[in-house]
Scaffold this motif. Structure first.
Motif, PDB file in Angstrom:
ATOM      1  N   GLY A  82       0.842  -1.191   0.000  1.00 48.97           N
ATOM      2  CA  GLY A  82       0.000   0.000   0.000  1.00 48.97           C
ATOM      3  C   GLY A  82       0.876   1.239   0.000  1.00 48.97           C
ATOM      4  O   GLY A  82       1.978   1.251   0.550  1.00 48.97           O
ATOM      5  N   PHE A  83       0.376   2.281  -0.621  1.00 48.88           N
ATOM      6  CA  PHE A  83       1.158   3.504  -0.808  1.00 48.88           C
ATOM      7  C   PHE A  83       1.495   4.182   0.523  1.00 48.88           C
ATOM      8  O   PHE A  83       2.642   4.509   0.796  1.00 48.88           O
ATOM      9  N   VAL A  84       0.500   4.375   1.378  1.00 53.05           N
ATOM     10  CA  VAL A  84       0.710   5.087   2.639  1.00 53.05           C
ATOM     11  C   VAL A  84       1.619   4.288   3.574  1.00 53.05           C
ATOM     12  O   VAL A  84       2.534   4.842   4.191  1.00 53.05           O
ATOM     13  N   VAL A  85       1.395   2.992   3.680  1.00 50.37           N
ATOM     14  CA  VAL A  85       2.238   2.142   4.534  1.00 50.37           C
ATOM     15  C   VAL A  85       3.679   2.163   4.035  1.00 50.37           C
ATOM     16  O   VAL A  85       4.626   2.291   4.817  1.00 50.37           O
ATOM     17  N   THR A  86       3.842   2.059   2.740  1.00 52.36           N
ATOM     18  CA  THR A  86       5.182   2.085   2.148  1.00 52.36           C
ATOM     19  C   THR A  86       5.884   3.403   2.449  1.00 52.36           C
ATOM     20  O   THR A  86       7.057   3.410   2.865  1.00 52.36           O
ATOM     21  N   LEU A  87       5.200   4.520   2.249  1.00 47.40           N
ATOM     22  CA  LEU A  87       5.803   5.824   2.541  1.00 47.40           C
ATOM     23  C   LEU A  87       6.143   5.967   4.021  1.00 47.40           C
ATOM     24  O   LEU A  87       7.202   6.500   4.372  1.00 47.40           O
ATOM     25  N   ALA A  88       5.266   5.493   4.882  1.00 46.92           N
ATOM     26  CA  ALA A  88       5.523   5.589   6.322  1.00 46.92           C
ATOM     27  C   ALA A  88       6.750   4.774   6.716  1.00 46.92           C
ATOM     28  O   ALA A  88       7.610   5.243   7.479  1.00 46.92           O
ATOM     29  N   LEU A  89       6.864   3.567   6.194  1.00 46.56           N
ATOM     30  CA  LEU A  89       8.018   2.725   6.486  1.00 46.56           C
ATOM     31  C   LEU A  89       9.300   3.355   5.936  1.00 46.56           C
ATOM     32  O   LEU A  89      10.317   3.436   6.636  1.00 46.56           O
ATOM     33  N   ALA A  90       9.246   3.815   4.707  1.00 44.74           N
ATOM     34  CA  ALA A  90      10.423   4.428   4.085  1.00 44.74           C
ATOM     35  C   ALA A  90      10.848   5.685   4.838  1.00 44.74           C
ATOM     36  O   ALA A  90      12.035   5.915   5.055  1.00 44.74           O
ATOM     37  N   ALA A  91       9.874   6.500   5.260  1.00 45.31           N
ATOM     38  CA  ALA A  91      10.186   7.711   6.020  1.00 45.31           C
ATOM     39  C   ALA A  91      10.813   7.369   7.369  1.00 45.31           C
ATOM     40  O   ALA A  91      11.737   8.051   7.830  1.00 45.31           O
ATOM     41  N   THR A  92      10.351   6.303   7.998  1.00 42.81           N
ATOM     42  CA  THR A  92      10.932   5.861   9.267  1.00 42.81           C
ATOM     43  C   THR A  92      12.374   5.419   9.070  1.00 42.81           C
ATOM     44  O   THR A  92      13.258   5.783   9.865  1.00 42.81           O
ATOM     45  N   ILE A  93      12.630   4.683   8.008  1.00 45.38           N
ATOM     46  CA  ILE A  93      13.997   4.260   7.693  1.00 45.38           C
ATOM     47  C   ILE A  93      14.881   5.484   7.461  1.00 45.38           C
ATOM     48  O   ILE A  93      15.989   5.567   7.989  1.00 45.38           O
ATOM     49  N   TRP A  94      14.382   6.447   6.688  1.00 42.48           N
ATOM     50  CA  TRP A  94      15.140   7.671   6.411  1.00 42.48           C
ATOM     51  C   TRP A  94      15.483   8.393   7.710  1.00 42.48           C
ATOM     52  O   TRP A  94      16.626   8.785   7.938  1.00 42.48           O
ATOM     53  N   LEU A  95      14.493   8.556   8.574  1.00 44.46           N
ATOM     54  CA  LEU A  95      14.698   9.271   9.830  1.00 44.46           C
ATOM     55  C   LEU A  95      15.719   8.568  10.718  1.00 44.46           C
ATOM     56  O   LEU A  95      16.599   9.202  11.302  1.00 44.46           O
ATOM     57  N   LEU A  96      15.621   7.251  10.800  1.00 46.78           N
ATOM     58  CA  LEU A  96      16.573   6.498  11.625  1.00 46.78           C
ATOM     59  C   LEU A  96      18.004   6.671  11.113  1.00 46.78           C
ATOM     60  O   LEU A  96      18.933   6.874  11.902  1.00 46.78           O
ATOM     61  N   ILE A  97      18.173   6.623   9.807  1.00 45.63           N
ATOM     62  CA  ILE A  97      19.518   6.770   9.235  1.00 45.63           C
ATOM     63  C   ILE A  97      20.065   8.169   9.485  1.00 45.63           C
ATOM     64  O   ILE A  97      21.233   8.342   9.813  1.00 45.63           O
ATOM     65  N   VAL A  98      19.210   9.167   9.371  1.00 45.45           N
ATOM     66  CA  VAL A  98      19.644  10.543   9.594  1.00 45.45           C
ATOM     67  C   VAL A  98      20.010  10.769  11.065  1.00 45.45           C
ATOM     68  O   VAL A  98      20.933  11.519  11.377  1.00 45.45           O
ATOM     69  N   LEU A  99      19.310  10.097  11.969  1.00 41.79           N
ATOM     70  CA  LEU A  99      19.561  10.298  13.397  1.00 41.79           C
ATOM     71  C   LEU A  99      20.732   9.489  13.948  1.00 41.79           C
ATOM     72  O   LEU A  99      21.266   9.835  15.001  1.00 41.79           O
ATOM     73  N   VAL A 100      21.125   8.415  13.274  1.00 41.87           N
ATOM     74  CA  VAL A 100      22.207   7.555  13.779  1.00 41.87           C
ATOM     75  C   VAL A 100      23.485   8.334  14.113  1.00 41.87           C
ATOM     76  O   VAL A 100      24.047   8.142  15.189  1.00 41.87           O
ATOM     77  N   PRO A 101      23.972   9.215  13.247  1.00 39.12           N
ATOM     78  CA  PRO A 101      25.196   9.945  13.604  1.00 39.12           C
ATOM     79  C   PRO A 101      25.056  10.765  14.888  1.00 39.12           C
ATOM     80  O   PRO A 101      25.995  10.873  15.661  1.00 39.12           O
ATOM     81  N   ARG A 102      23.880  11.330  15.132  1.00 40.06           N
ATOM     82  CA  ARG A 102      23.664  12.078  16.373  1.00 40.06           C
ATOM     83  C   ARG A 102      23.717  11.145  17.568  1.00 40.06           C
ATOM     84  O   ARG A 102      24.265  11.499  18.609  1.00 40.06           O
ATOM     85  N   TRP A 103      23.111   9.962  17.429  1.00 37.36           N
ATOM     86  CA  TRP A 103      23.127   8.995  18.538  1.00 37.36           C
ATOM     87  C   TRP A 103      24.550   8.547  18.830  1.00 37.36           C
ATOM     88  O   TRP A 103      24.941   8.432  19.980  1.00 37.36           O
TER      89      TRP A 103
END
Length: 109
Positions: A82-103
């Motif tokens: 599904g489009f919305v589920v896919t976007l939500a999952l992809a956005a979560t992956i993006w956010l986690l990757i962006v935050l890893v260096p800060r962590w």
């Protein structure tokens, strides 16, 4: 200027995708904002290449995150999640990757 360019790209993708989805996808992923952002940082730092290089180094993380976002979207849509589920999952992956260096930077040593 940036807004006008963004609108132009969106309109171009909308028009071109009718004839060639491949070409529309290439247009959608053109590096437009990255060079503009580099120029803004370079100018604001009065030509300090070291500061600009640090900025560009941070852009690498964002670029990797964006690539994985697109790959997650491709995978999710191919799996019919599904489009919305896919976007939500992809956005979560993006956010986690962006935050890893800060962590990592703030982790106790």
């Amino acid at each position: 200027m940036t807004v006008l360019l963004s609108v132009l790209v969106v309109v171009l993708v909308a028009v071109v995708q009718e004839r060639s989805r491949h070409l529309a996808a290439i247009i959608a992923t053109m590096p437009l904002t990255a060079p503009l952002a580099m120029w803004i940082v370079f100018s604001a730092s009065r030509g300090d290449q070291r500061q600009t290089a640090d900025f560009v180094g941070s852009m690498v993380i964002g670029s990797v995150a964006s690539l994985l976002f697109v790959l997650a979207c491709w995978f999710g849509l191919r799996q019919d999640w599904g489009f919305v589920v896919t976007l939500a999952l992809a956005a979560t992956i993006w956010l986690l990757i962006v935050l890893v260096p800060r962590w990592i930077g703030h982790s106790p040593r």
